[in-house]
Scaffold this active site. Sequence first.
Site, PDB file in Angstrom:
ATOM      1  N   LYS A 104      -5.850 -11.160  -4.773  1.00 41.29           N
ATOM      2  CA  LYS A 104      -6.998 -11.331  -3.867  1.00 41.29           C
ATOM      3  C   LYS A 104      -8.056 -10.248  -4.120  1.00 41.29           C
ATOM      4  CE  LYS A 104      -5.850  -8.451  -0.029  1.00 41.29           C
ATOM      5  NZ  LYS A 104      -5.671  -8.098   1.315  1.00 41.29           N
ATOM      6  N   LYS A 122       0.818  -1.217   0.000  1.00 35.74           N
ATOM      7  CA  LYS A 122       0.000   0.000   0.000  1.00 35.74           C
ATOM      8  C   LYS A 122       0.847   1.261   0.000  1.00 35.74           C
ATOM      9  CE  LYS A 122      -4.247  -1.500   2.322  1.00 35.74           C
ATOM     10  NZ  LYS A 122      -5.077  -1.255   3.503  1.00 35.74           N
ATOM     11  N   LYS A 165     -10.897  -4.485  -1.200  1.00 34.72           N
ATOM     12  CA  LYS A 165     -11.635  -3.212  -1.203  1.00 34.72           C
ATOM     13  C   LYS A 165     -10.802  -2.104  -1.803  1.00 34.72           C
ATOM     14  CE  LYS A 165     -12.577  -3.784   3.249  1.00 34.72           C
ATOM     15  NZ  LYS A 165     -13.098  -3.859   4.599  1.00 34.72           N
TER      16      LYS A 165
HETATM   17  P1  TYM Z   1      -9.989  -5.976   6.330  1.00 38.23           P
HETATM   18  O1  TYM Z   1     -10.959  -4.917   6.700  1.00 38.23           O
HETATM   19  O2  TYM Z   1      -9.147  -5.764   5.105  1.00 38.23           O
HETATM   20  O3  TYM Z   1     -10.743  -7.333   6.121  1.00 38.23           O
HETATM   21  C1  TYM Z   1     -11.631  -7.876   7.109  1.00 38.23           C
HETATM   22  C2  TYM Z   1     -11.507  -9.392   7.113  1.00 38.23           C
HETATM   23  O4  TYM Z   1     -11.786  -9.923   5.803  1.00 38.23           O
HETATM   24  C3  TYM Z   1     -10.710 -10.784   5.400  1.00 38.23           C
HETATM   25  N1  TYM Z   1     -10.543 -10.683   3.944  1.00 38.23           N
HETATM   26  C4  TYM Z   1     -10.586 -11.726   3.111  1.00 38.23           C
HETATM   27  N2  TYM Z   1     -10.788 -13.040   3.317  1.00 38.23           N
HETATM   28  C5  TYM Z   1     -10.795 -13.843   2.231  1.00 38.23           C
HETATM   29  N3  TYM Z   1     -10.602 -13.402   0.966  1.00 38.23           N
HETATM   30  C6  TYM Z   1     -10.390 -12.092   0.708  1.00 38.23           C
HETATM   31  N4  TYM Z   1     -10.230 -11.665  -0.537  1.00 38.23           N
HETATM   32  C7  TYM Z   1     -10.380 -11.188   1.808  1.00 38.23           C
HETATM   33  N5  TYM Z   1     -10.211  -9.839   1.915  1.00 38.23           N
HETATM   34  C8  TYM Z   1     -10.312  -9.552   3.230  1.00 38.23           C
HETATM   35  C9  TYM Z   1      -9.476 -10.253   6.143  1.00 38.23           C
HETATM   36  O5  TYM Z   1      -8.481 -11.238   6.239  1.00 38.23           O
HETATM   37  C10 TYM Z   1     -10.071  -9.860   7.472  1.00 38.23           C
HETATM   38  O6  TYM Z   1     -10.147 -10.982   8.322  1.00 38.23           O
HETATM   39  N6  TYM Z   1      -6.156  -5.288   9.499  1.00 38.23           N
HETATM   40  C11 TYM Z   1      -7.481  -5.865   9.353  1.00 38.23           C
HETATM   41  C12 TYM Z   1      -8.484  -5.315  10.333  1.00 38.23           C
HETATM   42  C13 TYM Z   1      -8.107  -5.422  11.758  1.00 38.23           C
HETATM   43  C14 TYM Z   1      -8.091  -6.595  12.550  1.00 38.23           C
HETATM   44  C15 TYM Z   1      -7.718  -6.186  13.853  1.00 38.23           C
HETATM   45  C16 TYM Z   1      -8.359  -7.931  12.281  1.00 38.23           C
HETATM   46  C17 TYM Z   1      -7.740  -4.381  12.572  1.00 38.23           C
HETATM   47  N7  TYM Z   1      -7.532  -4.844  13.835  1.00 38.23           N
HETATM   48  C18 TYM Z   1      -7.593  -7.089  14.910  1.00 38.23           C
HETATM   49  C19 TYM Z   1      -8.223  -8.848  13.329  1.00 38.23           C
HETATM   50  C20 TYM Z   1      -7.861  -8.429  14.613  1.00 38.23           C
HETATM   51  C21 TYM Z   1      -7.992  -5.549   7.946  1.00 38.23           C
HETATM   52  O7  TYM Z   1      -7.565  -4.620   7.313  1.00 38.23           O
HETATM   53  O8  TYM Z   1      -9.047  -6.338   7.561  1.00 38.23           O
END
Ligand code: TYM
Length: 326
Positions: free
Chosen positions: A191, A110, A194
């Site tokens: 993948k 990013k 968003k």
């Molecule tokens: P985020 O908001 O990008 O995504 C939320 C969750 O969705 C999963 N995910 C996917 N799983 C399968 N295939 C995909 N293409 C895909 N895209 C996203 C992510 O793995 C995630 O589980 N950093 C994290 C948010 C966060 C967090 C935390 C997670 C902040 N604090 C503490 C766990 C614990 C994030 O950006 O997720």
Amino acid sequence: MRVLSGIQPTGQAHIGNYFGAIKSWVAQQELQDSYFTVVDLHAITIEHDPKELYLGTLELFATLLAAGLDQDKCTIFVQSHVAAHANLAWLMECTVSMGELNRMTQFKDKGRGSESVRAGLFTYPALMAADVLLYQADKVPVGDDQKQHLELTRDLAMRFNRLYGEVFTVPEPSIPTIGARIMDLSNPTKKMSKSSSSPAGIIYLLEPADQIKKKISKAVTDTDNCVEYDPQNRSGISNLLEIFGVATGKDPRSIAQSYSSYGALKNDLTEVLVTNLAPIRDRLNNLLDDKAELARLMRMGAEKAEITANETLRRAQDAVGFVPRS
Ligand code: TYM
């Protein structure tokens, strides 16, 4: 057993978020003491529009409820409502090293080495570690892309405990066996994301049926017309089989055996997705109509989360030698 996970209110939630994470959260809430958070502090690590963040946070919170999370069974809250997150993040920034943050692939992807990239994007993993450790979580259900961040969270918990005494539970990631990495429909070697996929490559959680049909019918496959699950060599068709599998609870390989053409598979997958997603959309519309109820549920989540978070924060502050305010 304590569970915590989070999702960013950046752009609209998609089926990768749903099948990779949210769906398993809904199952977890029945079994474990669970906390789920809409991480708005993380959402401002990249350029953002304040109005979109505001509306996106409300919509995502309501989407989690519409997907089946229940404030009486688990705790759902907005990250910025619990001040302890930003507080513990500072302690984590003073535990993590520059070298460790430099090695995070998400920052490399990013940030792309740009001078103007926000410092918060670099320290993002320290905030994520704080999110998990504040709740003494044993398990963190996430998709595959969060694995590296969670390995760092574990290292930080262990380092902090070693330096200052046992304060934190060392968490384990919990990654689904299918659906952990849903790929972009137009570019199935990347993948679904968003922030980086084009809308044609994403099926949003709230996507209307006719759009789902259109996007699935245009999803990139190869020209072999042979339905086979082989993610390494046949990423497009394997991604569709994987989505089919995670939506129905069936093994993608056995689904492959029931189809002899891409067209038939795509038609049935469209049906499956529409049936899975339409009830979420209907419930969401009702929830968004009652803003006072939404505000009540947000407050309830923040109040529950704060009790656990503040207790851990105080223990961590005591451990590093901060004098409590009298
Ligand atoms: P985020 O908001 O990008 O995504 C939320 C969750 O969705 C999963 N995910 C996917 N799983 C399968 N295939 C995909 N293409 C895909 N895209 C996203 C992510 O793995 C995630 O589980 N950093 C994290 C948010 C966060 C967090 C935390 C997670 C902040 N604090 C503490 C766990 C614990 C994030 O950006 O997720």
